[in-house]
Design a protein around this motif. Structure first.
Motif, PDB file in Angstrom:
ATOM      1  N   PRO A  83      -1.837   3.902 -10.071  1.00  0.00           N
ATOM      2  CA  PRO A  83      -3.420   3.800  -9.347  1.00  0.00           C
ATOM      3  C   PRO A  83      -3.509   5.014  -8.693  1.00  0.00           C
ATOM      4  O   PRO A  83      -4.608   5.858  -8.725  1.00  0.00           O
ATOM      5  CB  PRO A  83      -3.353   2.728  -8.640  1.00  0.00           C
ATOM      6  CG  PRO A  83      -2.526   1.663  -9.137  1.00  0.00           C
ATOM      7  CD  PRO A  83      -1.286   2.483  -9.442  1.00  0.00           C
ATOM      8  N   PRO A  84      -2.725   5.594  -7.897  1.00  0.00           N
ATOM      9  CA  PRO A  84      -2.837   6.984  -7.037  1.00  0.00           C
ATOM     10  C   PRO A  84      -3.037   8.087  -8.349  1.00  0.00           C
ATOM     11  O   PRO A  84      -3.800   9.285  -8.046  1.00  0.00           O
ATOM     12  CB  PRO A  84      -1.783   7.227  -6.110  1.00  0.00           C
ATOM     13  CG  PRO A  84      -1.268   5.805  -5.803  1.00  0.00           C
ATOM     14  CD  PRO A  84      -1.359   5.166  -7.418  1.00  0.00           C
ATOM     15  N   ILE A  85      -2.107   8.244  -8.939  1.00  0.00           N
ATOM     16  CA  ILE A  85      -2.373   9.175 -10.248  1.00  0.00           C
ATOM     17  C   ILE A  85      -3.682   9.281 -10.850  1.00  0.00           C
ATOM     18  O   ILE A  85      -4.310  10.288 -11.166  1.00  0.00           O
ATOM     19  CB  ILE A  85      -0.998   8.957 -11.405  1.00  0.00           C
ATOM     20  CG1 ILE A  85       0.126   9.259 -10.578  1.00  0.00           C
ATOM     21  CG2 ILE A  85      -1.455   9.998 -12.272  1.00  0.00           C
ATOM     22  CD1 ILE A  85       1.397   9.010 -11.593  1.00  0.00           C
ATOM     23  N   SER A  86      -4.144   8.015 -11.127  1.00  0.00           N
ATOM     24  CA  SER A  86      -5.490   7.656 -11.838  1.00  0.00           C
ATOM     25  C   SER A  86      -6.331   8.140 -10.563  1.00  0.00           C
ATOM     26  O   SER A  86      -7.655   8.959 -10.977  1.00  0.00           O
ATOM     27  CB  SER A  86      -5.784   6.547 -12.316  1.00  0.00           C
ATOM     28  OG  SER A  86      -4.740   5.807 -13.047  1.00  0.00           O
ATOM     29  N   GLY A  87      -6.402   8.084  -9.421  1.00  0.00           N
ATOM     30  CA  GLY A  87      -7.330   8.272  -8.285  1.00  0.00           C
ATOM     31  C   GLY A  87      -7.378   9.910  -8.381  1.00  0.00           C
ATOM     32  O   GLY A  87      -8.203  10.468  -8.227  1.00  0.00           O
ATOM     33  N   ALA A  88      -6.177  10.722  -8.444  1.00  0.00           N
ATOM     34  CA  ALA A  88      -6.189  12.216  -8.374  1.00  0.00           C
ATOM     35  C   ALA A  88      -6.706  12.528  -9.570  1.00  0.00           C
ATOM     36  O   ALA A  88      -7.403  13.797  -9.357  1.00  0.00           O
ATOM     37  CB  ALA A  88      -4.503  12.422  -8.324  1.00  0.00           C
ATOM     38  N   ILE A  89      -6.678  12.146 -10.603  1.00  0.00           N
ATOM     39  CA  ILE A  89      -7.201  12.547 -11.813  1.00  0.00           C
ATOM     40  C   ILE A  89      -8.839  12.304 -11.833  1.00  0.00           C
ATOM     41  O   ILE A  89      -9.671  13.568 -12.185  1.00  0.00           O
ATOM     42  CB  ILE A  89      -6.804  11.955 -13.244  1.00  0.00           C
ATOM     43  CG1 ILE A  89      -5.401  12.225 -13.369  1.00  0.00           C
ATOM     44  CG2 ILE A  89      -7.495  12.319 -14.484  1.00  0.00           C
ATOM     45  CD1 ILE A  89      -4.710  11.217 -14.541  1.00  0.00           C
ATOM     46  N   ASN A  90      -9.303  11.393 -11.352  1.00  0.00           N
ATOM     47  CA  ASN A  90     -10.548  11.107 -11.173  1.00  0.00           C
ATOM     48  C   ASN A  90     -11.057  12.080 -10.307  1.00  0.00           C
ATOM     49  O   ASN A  90     -12.152  12.899 -10.222  1.00  0.00           O
ATOM     50  CB  ASN A  90     -10.942   9.805 -10.577  1.00  0.00           C
ATOM     51  CG  ASN A  90     -12.370   9.578 -10.083  1.00  0.00           C
ATOM     52  OD1 ASN A  90     -12.488   9.224  -9.134  1.00  0.00           O
ATOM     53  ND2 ASN A  90     -13.377   9.416 -11.104  1.00  0.00           N
ATOM     54  N   THR A  91     -10.673  12.393  -9.034  1.00  0.00           N
ATOM     55  CA  THR A  91     -10.982  13.558  -8.093  1.00  0.00           C
ATOM     56  C   THR A  91     -10.882  14.959  -8.619  1.00  0.00           C
ATOM     57  O   THR A  91     -12.068  15.557  -8.313  1.00  0.00           O
ATOM     58  CB  THR A  91      -9.860  13.436  -6.825  1.00  0.00           C
ATOM     59  OG1 THR A  91     -10.061  11.789  -6.216  1.00  0.00           O
ATOM     60  CG2 THR A  91     -10.415  14.527  -5.672  1.00  0.00           C
ATOM     61  N   ALA A  92      -9.947  15.307  -9.456  1.00  0.00           N
ATOM     62  CA  ALA A  92      -9.631  16.457 -10.013  1.00  0.00           C
ATOM     63  C   ALA A  92     -10.849  16.813 -11.136  1.00  0.00           C
ATOM     64  O   ALA A  92     -11.561  17.917 -11.251  1.00  0.00           O
ATOM     65  CB  ALA A  92      -8.647  16.643 -10.538  1.00  0.00           C
ATOM     66  N   THR A  93     -11.300  15.664 -11.833  1.00  0.00           N
ATOM     67  CA  THR A  93     -12.227  15.706 -12.884  1.00  0.00           C
ATOM     68  C   THR A  93     -13.571  15.385 -12.663  1.00  0.00           C
ATOM     69  O   THR A  93     -14.473  15.838 -13.376  1.00  0.00           O
ATOM     70  CB  THR A  93     -11.857  15.026 -14.043  1.00  0.00           C
ATOM     71  OG1 THR A  93     -11.464  13.459 -13.816  1.00  0.00           O
ATOM     72  CG2 THR A  93     -10.340  15.652 -14.571  1.00  0.00           C
ATOM     73  N   GLY A  94     -13.746  14.667 -11.693  1.00  0.00           N
ATOM     74  CA  GLY A  94     -15.193  14.001 -11.413  1.00  0.00           C
ATOM     75  C   GLY A  94     -15.598  13.047 -12.295  1.00  0.00           C
ATOM     76  O   GLY A  94     -16.715  12.731 -12.170  1.00  0.00           O
ATOM     77  N   GLY A  95     -14.659  12.493 -13.086  1.00  0.00           N
ATOM     78  CA  GLY A  95     -15.160  11.234 -13.998  1.00  0.00           C
ATOM     79  C   GLY A  95     -14.062  10.479 -14.259  1.00  0.00           C
ATOM     80  O   GLY A  95     -12.960  10.645 -13.625  1.00  0.00           O
ATOM     81  N   PHE A  96     -14.284   9.390 -15.313  1.00  0.00           N
ATOM     82  CA  PHE A  96     -13.257   8.447 -15.474  1.00  0.00           C
ATOM     83  C   PHE A  96     -12.629   8.637 -16.967  1.00  0.00           C
ATOM     84  O   PHE A  96     -11.923   7.855 -17.297  1.00  0.00           O
ATOM     85  CB  PHE A  96     -13.795   7.081 -15.268  1.00  0.00           C
ATOM     86  CG  PHE A  96     -13.763   6.826 -13.851  1.00  0.00           C
ATOM     87  CD1 PHE A  96     -12.852   6.292 -13.108  1.00  0.00           C
ATOM     88  CD2 PHE A  96     -15.193   6.977 -13.424  1.00  0.00           C
ATOM     89  CE1 PHE A  96     -12.994   6.125 -11.619  1.00  0.00           C
ATOM     90  CE2 PHE A  96     -15.242   6.543 -12.158  1.00  0.00           C
ATOM     91  CZ  PHE A  96     -14.128   6.146 -11.282  1.00  0.00           C
TER      92      PHE A  96
END
Length: 469
Positions: free
Chosen positions: A423-436
């Protein structure tokens, strides 16, 4: 003309014959040699060929064949066995069901108490919970094999209840990490692994069904807890919500402590808490690796589905119910998967279901409407529920039954590392890309890689393409 033979001469001859017979029976030659069992004449003062072979170890002496141990008999039903399933189901409701409701806490903390922290930072609380549900299995699995079950279960139950009451008093991020991350996680792990290990003590032919019924508790908890927390916070506030949760846990864990019980005798020579020789079994090693990989992506959808739905315009009140809907859908996956596993084998059910979960993970970010998100939640809950409910079943067949707790403990510890980082890796990817979209690509690929590893593990265990496994 006859000769008189002295009687003492006859006695001497009899003594000579006795000595000769004795030497032959011992396999030792007299001064004139002797005939052995195989019909060979040995040299004076030497052992027979057979005796020499036995002494140098090239031939094993004849010993009576050991009587094989009687086969294990399992009740596979009956009042006591199903009471154990009920008790374990209460335990999984209070632990895994509780942890599965993290999504509602994540959303609440982002909006209120921890609004000054990023979503990926808050997700670490839930990730620590997920990881510690599995990680203590390394210790408590071995203690379970040694016969220690009731005392650790009671102590962990007390810790979980106390930590839940303490969450009500938390106001800072580090306090939530200690109480809701570490304390709740460790307590849930000390309960979840050992109680799950009791089921194979009572079931063999109907093991899949029993595991599915056991996992039903976590589905009920994951469905009821988020709705209860969401509505109670509105009506009585956060503090009393957590206190009510604590009282509910007292009831559930009380049932678990009373009904759950081991049946088989403990292992006499328990050995170390880690047995790396188990990893010499390629099926076990590959299956353990697949669990690490799958949990890098499996809980991403359950953690962020309500947030992503609100992001694309689904009403907040509707988006909140997506997590309970997914957990309710997993109920059908857990029971149906257990029934099918008893007929065709656990791997044969887990692999296609996990493949479907991977496809849905790819599709999840592209669900832009309320209806599409509900469909994804239901189908994802069903498919992921199959995997979670049967996760322990293949391990039972990868070694001896009395070592099941040790193998399960090592397996869950490796799995926990994936659950910690996913989940933190997914959260970091979301923060970096601005989407899901990128989050779905990452998590779906992790699940698909795990499917490939499970196929390889199945081949190592079964040794052929088709068959029950």
């Amino acid at each position: 003309m006859g000769y008189d033979v002295p009687m003492d001469s006859l006695d001497v001859d009899r003594d000579h014959e006795k000595r000769r017979d004795t030497s032959i029976s011992l396999g030792v030659s007299s001064t004139h040699g002797l005939m052995t069992d195989e019909g060979d004449i040995t040299r004076p003062g030497t052992l027979s060929t057979k005796a020499e072979a036995e002494m140098d170890g090239s031939v094993t002496p004849d010993v009576p064949a050991a009587t094989p141990p009687p086969p294990m008999v399992f009740p596979d039903g009956g009042l006591r066995a199903w009471l154990v399933v009920f008790g374990v189901s209460c335990g999984t409701c209070a632990t895994f069901g509780y942890v599965n409701s993290w999504g509602v806490f994540q959303a609440y903390y982002q909006l209120t108490i921890l609004s000054d922290h990023s979503p990926s930072s808050i997700a670490w609380i839930g990730s620590i919970q997920y990881a510690l549900v599995f990680m203590p299995g390394l210790i408590f699995g071995r203690l379970f094999d040694m016969g220690h079950f009731k005392v650790p279960l009671a102590c962990a139950s007390a810790l979980l209840i106390a930590a839940t009451f303490l969450i009500a008093e938390c106001t800072e991020f580090w306090q939530f990490v200690l109480c809701q991350g570490l304390a709740v996680g460790i307590a849930c792990g000390a309960i979840f692994g050992p109680v799950m290990g009791t089921i194979p003590h009572w079931f063999q032919k109907r093991l899949g069904l029993a595991l599915g019924m056991m996992a039903l508790g976590s589905s009920v908890g994951g469905t009821v807890f988020p709705i209860a927390v969401h509505n109670l916070i509105i009506q009585v506030g956060f503090k009393w919500t957590m206190r009510i949760m604590g009282f509910l846990l007292i009831f559930l864990l009380g049932m678990c402590n009373l009904a759950a019980e081991r049946r088989l005798p403990p292992k006499q020579n328990s050995g170390p808490f880690i047995n790396l020789r188990s990893f010499r079994n390629p099926a076990y090693s590959i299956y353990t690796a697949s669990s690490f990989v799958v949990f890098l992506g499996l809980y991403t959808v359950l953690t962020y589905i309500d947030v992503s739905a609100a992001f694309v315009g689904v009403p907040t009140n509707t988006a909140f119910y997506l997590l309970p809907i997914a957990n309710a859908g997993s109920t059908f996956g857990r029971i149906g998967g257990g029934l099918l596993a008893d007929r065709v084998g656990a791997f044969n059910v887990m692999i296609p279901a996990t493949f479907i979960a991977g496809i849905l993970t790819y599709a999840w970010p592209f669900a832009k409407s309320t209806g599409a998100n509900i469909v994804v939640a239901i189908l994802y809950g069903m498919s992921s529920g199959v995997y979670v409910s049967l996760i322990a079943a293949p391990i039972v067949h990868m070694g001896e039954r009395h070592d099941n707790g040790l193998r399960m403990g090592m397996f869950l510890t490796v799995l926990a590392l994936g659950a910690l980082g996913g989940p933190p890796i997914s959260g970091a990817i979301n923060t970096a890309t601005g989407g899901f979209e990128a989050v779905g690509l990452y998590a779906g690929s992790a699940v698909m890689l795990a499917v490939a590893l499970m196929l390889l593990s199945r081949h190592c265990l079964l040794g052929k393409l088709w068959g029950k496994c």
